[in-house]
Design an enzyme around this catalytic site. Structure first.
Site, mmCIF file in Angstrom:
data_model
loop_
_atom_site.group_PDB
_atom_site.id
_atom_site.type_symbol
_atom_site.label_atom_id
_atom_site.label_comp_id
_atom_site.label_asym_id
_atom_site.label_seq_id
_atom_site.Cartn_x
_atom_site.Cartn_y
_atom_site.Cartn_z
ATOM 1 N N GLY A 46 0.819 -1.206 0.000
ATOM 2 C CA GLY A 46 0.000 0.000 0.000
ATOM 3 C C GLY A 46 0.847 1.248 0.000
ATOM 4 N N GLU A 62 -0.388 0.697 -6.309
ATOM 5 C CA GLU A 62 0.505 0.303 -5.218
ATOM 6 C C GLU A 62 0.742 -1.209 -5.226
ATOM 7 O OE1 GLU A 62 2.386 1.822 -3.069
ATOM 8 O OE2 GLU A 62 1.750 3.888 -3.388
ATOM 9 N N ASP A 84 -3.177 7.361 16.034
ATOM 10 C CA ASP A 84 -1.742 7.073 16.134
ATOM 11 C C ASP A 84 -1.309 5.929 15.221
ATOM 12 O OD1 ASP A 84 -3.060 5.036 17.429
ATOM 13 O OD2 ASP A 84 -1.828 5.097 19.220
ATOM 14 N N GLU A 114 11.074 -6.850 -0.219
ATOM 15 C CA GLU A 114 10.679 -8.246 -0.435
ATOM 16 C C GLU A 114 9.163 -8.309 -0.547
ATOM 17 O OE1 GLU A 114 12.301 -11.555 2.016
ATOM 18 O OE2 GLU A 114 13.346 -9.945 3.086
#
Length: 148
Positions: A46, A62, A84, A114
């Site tokens: 993403g 993405e 957060d 990876e």
């Protein structure tokens, strides 16, 4: 085009939860982050949404950039917006999910060092709030299986 706002704006990202079934095992596609934050940690494919693309375009871009997987049908799972969730600042992520029926290989690219398939029974420690995201996706998958 530049914008000037009186109030701060959150960043918008997309993430892809991609499952496959292989040898009677349920697997999940993860990438190893090649950049901070969480450099070296496993995460969902993403990234940030560009100003000139839709959410659907962003998640497919993405996924292709980070794993070389393309033309996969994805649908929105949920929007995650805990205050957060990203140490870089206020970030909201629209999460998509999809399934592969064939044994497709993933190849890391862009900012992923990876790309690898993991059994959902043996997932590594994950960056951001991706453990929570994956738990929701697995729960939803199980609910869908129980309906059939």
């Amino acid at each position: 085009m530049s914008h000037t706002y009186t109030y701060p704006r959150p960043a918008l990202t997309v993430d892809a939860v991609v499952f496959r079934e292989r040898n009677d095992s349920r697997e999940l596609l993860l990438i190893r982050r090649g950049q901070p934050p969480f450099e070296g940690a496993w995460a969902l494919p993403g990234g940030f949404v560009d100003m000139d693309e839709t959410l659907d375009e962003a998640v497919h871009r993405e996924l292709k950039e980070e794993t070389a997987i393309q033309q996969l049908k994805l649908e929105q799972l949920h929007t995650f917006g805990a205050l957060d969730r990203d140490p870089r600042g206020r970030t909201v992520s629209v999460v998509y999910w999809g399934w592969l029926n064939e044994n497709q290989y993933a190849v890391a690219g862009d900012d992923a060092s990876e790309a690898q398939w993991f059994s959902i029974a043996k997932l590594p420690h994950l960056a951001f709030d991706h453990q929570e995201v994956i738990a929701m996706a697995i729960n939803r998958w199980n609910q869908n299986l129980n309906k059939t």
